[in-house]
Each structure stands twice: as structure tokens, then as C-alpha cells.
Motif scaffolding. Structure first.
Motif, PDB file in Angstrom:
ATOM      1  N   GLN A 104       0.829  -1.202   0.000  1.00 36.43           N
ATOM      2  CA  GLN A 104       0.000   0.000   0.000  1.00 36.43           C
ATOM      3  C   GLN A 104       0.868   1.258   0.000  1.00 36.43           C
ATOM      4  OE1 GLN A 104      -3.343   0.460  -0.319  1.00 36.43           O
ATOM      5  NE2 GLN A 104      -3.377  -1.719  -0.812  1.00 36.43           N
ATOM      6  N   GLY A 105       1.955   1.211   0.753  1.00 34.19           N
ATOM      7  CA  GLY A 105       2.849   2.356   0.801  1.00 34.19           C
ATOM      8  C   GLY A 105       3.478   2.649  -0.550  1.00 34.19           C
ATOM      9  N   GLN A 106       3.916   1.602  -1.249  1.00 34.43           N
ATOM     10  CA  GLN A 106       4.514   1.784  -2.576  1.00 34.43           C
ATOM     11  C   GLN A 106       3.496   2.304  -3.578  1.00 34.43           C
ATOM     12  OE1 GLN A 106       5.955  -2.232  -2.966  1.00 34.43           O
ATOM     13  NE2 GLN A 106       8.063  -1.662  -2.426  1.00 34.43           N
ATOM     14  N   LYS A 107       2.292   1.787  -3.495  1.00 34.39           N
ATOM     15  CA  LYS A 107       1.252   2.254  -4.412  1.00 34.39           C
ATOM     16  C   LYS A 107       0.936   3.722  -4.178  1.00 34.39           C
ATOM     17  CE  LYS A 107      -1.006  -2.273  -4.810  1.00 34.39           C
ATOM     18  NZ  LYS A 107      -2.247  -3.044  -4.542  1.00 34.39           N
ATOM     19  N   ARG A 108       0.800   4.112  -2.927  1.00 31.89           N
ATOM     20  CA  ARG A 108       0.446   5.501  -2.616  1.00 31.89           C
ATOM     21  C   ARG A 108       1.587   6.459  -2.961  1.00 31.89           C
ATOM     22  NH1 ARG A 108      -1.727   3.115   2.338  1.00 31.89           N
ATOM     23  NH2 ARG A 108      -3.994   2.908   2.134  1.00 31.89           N
ATOM     24  N   ARG A 109       2.810   5.982  -2.828  1.00 31.34           N
ATOM     25  CA  ARG A 109       3.939   6.859  -3.119  1.00 31.34           C
ATOM     26  C   ARG A 109       4.092   7.100  -4.621  1.00 31.34           C
ATOM     27  NH1 ARG A 109      10.491   6.250  -1.890  1.00 31.34           N
ATOM     28  NH2 ARG A 109      11.003   8.290  -2.816  1.00 31.34           N
ATOM     29  N   TRP A 110       3.959   6.041  -5.417  1.00 28.55           N
ATOM     30  CA  TRP A 110       4.348   6.149  -6.817  1.00 28.55           C
ATOM     31  C   TRP A 110       3.199   6.258  -7.814  1.00 28.55           C
ATOM     32  CZ3 TRP A 110       8.912   7.817  -7.543  1.00 28.55           C
ATOM     33  CH2 TRP A 110       9.967   7.439  -6.709  1.00 28.55           C
ATOM     34  N   LEU A 111       2.109   5.573  -7.601  1.00 28.71           N
ATOM     35  CA  LEU A 111       1.086   5.505  -8.640  1.00 28.71           C
ATOM     36  C   LEU A 111       0.433   6.843  -8.966  1.00 28.71           C
ATOM     37  CD1 LEU A 111      -0.614   2.043  -7.974  1.00 28.71           C
ATOM     38  CD2 LEU A 111       1.056   2.672  -9.732  1.00 28.71           C
ATOM     39  N   PRO A 112       0.047   7.672  -7.987  1.00 29.62           N
ATOM     40  CA  PRO A 112      -0.570   8.955  -8.371  1.00 29.62           C
ATOM     41  C   PRO A 112       0.322   9.820  -9.251  1.00 29.62           C
ATOM     42  CG  PRO A 112      -1.016   8.466  -6.070  1.00 29.62           C
ATOM     43  CD  PRO A 112       0.002   7.460  -6.520  1.00 29.62           C
ATOM     44  N   SER A 113       1.611   9.857  -8.952  1.00 29.34           N
ATOM     45  CA  SER A 113       2.509  10.697  -9.753  1.00 29.34           C
ATOM     46  C   SER A 113       2.802  10.075 -11.114  1.00 29.34           C
ATOM     47  CB  SER A 113       3.811  10.967  -8.995  1.00 29.34           C
ATOM     48  OG  SER A 113       4.461   9.771  -8.639  1.00 29.34           O
ATOM     49  N   LEU A 114       2.876   8.757 -11.189  1.00 27.67           N
ATOM     50  CA  LEU A 114       3.109   8.104 -12.483  1.00 27.67           C
ATOM     51  C   LEU A 114       1.899   8.245 -13.398  1.00 27.67           C
ATOM     52  CD1 LEU A 114       4.905   4.820 -11.345  1.00 27.67           C
ATOM     53  CD2 LEU A 114       5.930   6.680 -12.674  1.00 27.67           C
ATOM     54  N   THR A 115       0.711   8.080 -12.852  1.00 27.57           N
ATOM     55  CA  THR A 115      -0.481   8.135 -13.700  1.00 27.57           C
ATOM     56  C   THR A 115      -0.821   9.563 -14.128  1.00 27.57           C
ATOM     57  OG1 THR A 115      -1.882   8.178 -11.713  1.00 27.57           O
ATOM     58  CG2 THR A 115      -1.478   6.026 -12.734  1.00 27.57           C
ATOM     59  N   SER A 116      -0.389  10.557 -13.363  1.00 31.45           N
ATOM     60  CA  SER A 116      -0.660  11.950 -13.726  1.00 31.45           C
ATOM     61  C   SER A 116       0.377  12.514 -14.686  1.00 31.45           C
ATOM     62  CB  SER A 116      -0.689  12.823 -12.468  1.00 31.45           C
ATOM     63  OG  SER A 116       0.605  12.925 -11.897  1.00 31.45           O
ATOM     64  N   GLY A 117       1.507  11.840 -14.801  1.00 26.00           N
ATOM     65  CA  GLY A 117       2.594  12.365 -15.613  1.00 26.00           C
ATOM     66  C   GLY A 117       3.533  13.270 -14.840  1.00 26.00           C
ATOM     67  N   GLU A 118       3.289  13.429 -13.539  1.00 29.59           N
ATOM     68  CA  GLU A 118       4.224  14.196 -12.707  1.00 29.59           C
ATOM     69  C   GLU A 118       5.549  13.464 -12.571  1.00 29.59           C
ATOM     70  OE1 GLU A 118       3.900  17.241 -11.396  1.00 29.59           O
ATOM     71  OE2 GLU A 118       1.949  17.436 -12.399  1.00 29.59           O
ATOM     72  N   ALA A 119       5.497  12.136 -12.671  1.00 35.26           N
ATOM     73  CA  ALA A 119       6.702  11.308 -12.612  1.00 35.26           C
ATOM     74  C   ALA A 119       6.682  10.332 -13.788  1.00 35.26           C
ATOM     75  CB  ALA A 119       6.785  10.548 -11.290  1.00 35.26           C
ATOM     76  N   VAL A 120       7.864   9.846 -14.133  1.00 36.96           N
ATOM     77  CA  VAL A 120       8.035   8.888 -15.219  1.00 36.96           C
ATOM     78  C   VAL A 120       8.799   7.689 -14.669  1.00 36.96           C
ATOM     79  CG1 VAL A 120       9.116   8.467 -17.474  1.00 36.96           C
ATOM     80  CG2 VAL A 120       8.012  10.670 -17.000  1.00 36.96           C
TER      81      VAL A 120
END
Length: 382
Positions: A104-120
């Protein structure tokens, strides 16, 4: 050729088509010459939901099924395979792996930014000495207290110089696939260096890199999935990733058909359009058949995934056929254009260069044949 699509699938396809025609295709030749796609495209992809397809809305995704993902990927491939690669890797290999294997921690840390394009994200599997033989990778992660210390190198990493996180595969145990584990490594971590690979035949606009890890320290909680299951993480990602590559190849083939058909109707030789010549029509027909066959094979994979059925072998079939078909289609399209196809004023030269690598990455054509052969006989030939 079209099967009946749902309202949501048709809408996703139409949105992707409009986006490609407005914001991708007009710039593809310039990006190719500059060897760099406009990085602003990432946030635009995120804003449209293309980087969150198949990811749950709880984690910032736009939801959607794999057929919609397939349709969007095909349209991106039609416009520019370098842009398609951004989505196929950051979403298709990295975000979906986190969604499946992450805490859950990994999902919350990375998925919102990856899916928004804020992160790659990028996928750190291939090494200078291990491509097809990925189970024998040599990058090593050694446990020291509550951390792992990672040393080694990766090669031909799509999104490598753009990425904010590497889904990295490293050896934590014995030789072979059972000793490989997966880690989520922020690219800002000390000891990680990146060098962009230039001079590529195709996909010139795509950020392809070599990554070097010199005693890179990550917390133990950075491990994705259980220790020793990294190869399973990689293979589960690649099975779906091959569908994405196949869909992108369908896009290339469709672009070849569109360009060659349009040119053949305009170009005159011997006092008439070359579209009326039998051997030109033969080449156009060959392209059209390859487009339809590759598309149907790819859509079959998406349908199997969405119905929860086994799909790995079918994904290899689609990737094998579609990648080889894209090369054939580009060759035929260039032949229709004649000498004009050989200069970059026209699109078919770039399509041929971009198509060629599709037979190499995410499993070469030869590896796909061995996977299909193993499925048929139950006997591995590796």
C-alpha cells in the motif's frame, strides 16, 4: 476492420486519435531529427488519462480495460513510436507492476505521480551482457542492515534519462532466475548515474539510456514483491508489455497503409496515378492484410486479459507477428514511394527505422518463437 467496441473503448480511441493528429504526428519528424521528444508531452498524456489506463482510480488511475489501453497505444504508435514507448514503459511495465506487486505504501507513493505524468518510470532489466538471457543478470543487491546496496549497470533503458523511478532487477541470491529481486529505486539516489544513448537507427526521439549503479543504497522497503521473485515480476510485466508493443506495431502498419495509399493516388507515372498499377495494388493489399491480421491478434490478447484468461502465449504470437509485419509494411510503403520514400520529407523512412527495433526489444522474434514452441510442445529449447 473493427469489432464492436464499447462506448468507453470507442471514446478512448477517438480521444487518442484526436490527440495524436493534433499534438503528436505534426511534430514527429522534428522530434526525430532533434533526437528528443518534447518532454511536455508526458503531462499532456497524464491529463488525458493515458498514463493511468488499467490502474485503479483509488491510486490516481483512469481505470479502463486492456482493450482501451490497446486502442490508445495503437493510436500513439501511429503518430510516433517514441511517444508510444513513454506510455508502454511508464504505465505498462512500471505502474502496472507496482499496482500488482506493490505494498500500500509503494502504491500511494508512486502511482498517483506516475499516472498523472508528474513522474516517469523506467524498467531496469536489460544489461550490457544480458539481453535475452535476463535470468543471468549480474547487477547485485546486497543486504546491509535495513538497506540494500546495489552495484551494476543497465543498458537500452527506455525513459532512462527522464525517469524519476527505476523498476530495477538485481541479484540478491543464487544464480538463475530464483536469485533475482525487484526494487523501486528513485533516480535521485546517490550513486546512480545516467547516460543517454544517441545515434540510434530508430526511436530517435525516445530517451534511451545506460544506467550505472555504484553502491546505491535503498531501504529494504524498496523491494517490490517478495525476495527472489523479481524474475516473476519482470515476466508478468513483459507478458502484457508485448501486447503494448504489438499494438504500437499495428499503429506503425496503419500509418504505412495511410501514407502509401494516399501517395499512390496522387503520384502519376506513365500518364496515370500509380494506384492503378497492378503491382502497386499488390503492395497496398499486402500492407492492408498485415494490418488487419496484426490488429486482430493484438485485440485477442486484450480480450483474454480482460476476461481473466491465460494470455502469455497469445501475447508472444501477437508481438512476433505484429513486429515482423510492421517491418514488412514499412518496406512495402517505402517501395510505393520510390525514391521519395528515402528522404525524411516523407514519413515512411522513419516508420521503417522505428519498426525495425520492434523485432528486438521486449523479447526478440527468435525468443517469441521459442516461447510459442515451448507452449506447443511442453519442451523448453532455451
Amino acid at each position: 476492420m473493427d469489432l464492436e467496441l464499447s462506448e468507453e473503448q470507442a471514446a478512448a480511441r477517438a480521444l487518442a486519435r484526436e490527440f495524436v493528429d493534433r499534438e503528436v504526428a505534426p511534430h514527429a519528424a522534428d522530434w526525430d531529427r532533434a533526437e528528443s521528444v518534447d518532454r511536455g508531452i508526458v503531462k499532456r498524456l497524464g491529463a488525458l488519462g493515458f498514463l493511468g489506463l488499467t490502474v485503479e482510480e483509488e491510486y490516481g488511475g483512469s481505470g479502463g480495460d486492456h482493450m482501451a489501453y490497446c486502442l490508445v497505444t495503437e493510436e500513439l504508435g501511429r503518430g510516433d513510436s517514441s511517444v508510444r514507448g513513454i506510455v508502454s514503459v511508464s504505465l505498462g511495465l512500471v505502474a502496472t507492476s507496482i499496482a500488482r506487486w506493490g505494498t500500500q505504501g509503494q502504491k500511494r507513493r508512486w502511482l498517483p505521480s506516475l499516472t498523472s505524468g508528474e513522474a516517469v518510470g523506467c524498467f531496469g532489466l536489460t544489461e550490457p551482457g544480458t539481453g535475452s538471457d535476463a535470468a543471468n543478470l549480474t547487477t547485485r543487491a546486497v543486504r546491509e542492515g535495513d538497506e540494500y546496496v546495489i552495484s551494476g549497470s543497465k543498458m537500452f533503458i527506455t525513459n532512462g534519462t527522464w525517469a524519476d523511478v527505476v523498476l530495477l532487477f538485481a541479484r540478491t541470491g543464487e544464480a538463475g532466475h530464483r536469485g533475482v529481486s525487484a526494487f523501486l529505486v528513485p533516480t535521485a539516489t546517490a550513486g546512480l548515474e545516467r547516460r543517454e544513448v544517441h545515434g540510434k537507427l530508430g526511436l530517435r526521439g525516445q530517451a534511451t539510456a545506460e544506467l550505472a549503479f555504484e553502491r546505491v543504497r535503498v531501504p529494504a522497503r524498496a523491494m517490490l514483491g517478495p525476495e527472489g521473485k523479481g524474475f516473476s515480476v519482470a515476466m508478468s510485466a513483459l507478458a502484457k508489455g508485448r501486447m503494448s508493443v504489438a499494438a504500437g506495431c499495428v499503429g506503425i502498419a496503419q500509418a504505412c497503409l495511410d501514407a502509401a495509399t494516399g501517395y499512390a493516388k496522387e503520384r502519376e507515372q506513365f500518364g496515370a496515378p500509380i494506384a492503378g498499377r497492378q503491382l502497386v495494388q499488390e503492395m497496398l493489399a499486402d500492407i492492408a492484410v498485415d494490418v488487419d491480421a496484426a490488429r486482430l491478434l493484438t485485440w485477442r490478447v486484450a480480450d483474454l486479459i480482460d476476461r481473466g484468461l491465460p494470455f502469455a502465449t497469445e501475447s508472444s504470437v501477437a508481438k512476433l507477428y505484429a513486429s515482423e509485419a510492421a517491418v514488412r509494411c514499412a518496406n512495402n510503403a517505402l517501395q510505393v514511394f520510390g525514391g521519395y520514400g528515402y528522404i525524411d520529407e516523407y514519413p515512411v523512412g522513419k516508420l521503417l527505422r522505428d519498426a525495425r527495433v520492434m523485432t528486438l526489444y521486449e523479447g526478440t522474434s527468435q525468443i517469441q518463437k521459442l516461447l510459442i514452441g515451448r507452449a506447443l510442445t511442453g519442451i523448453p529449447a532455451f
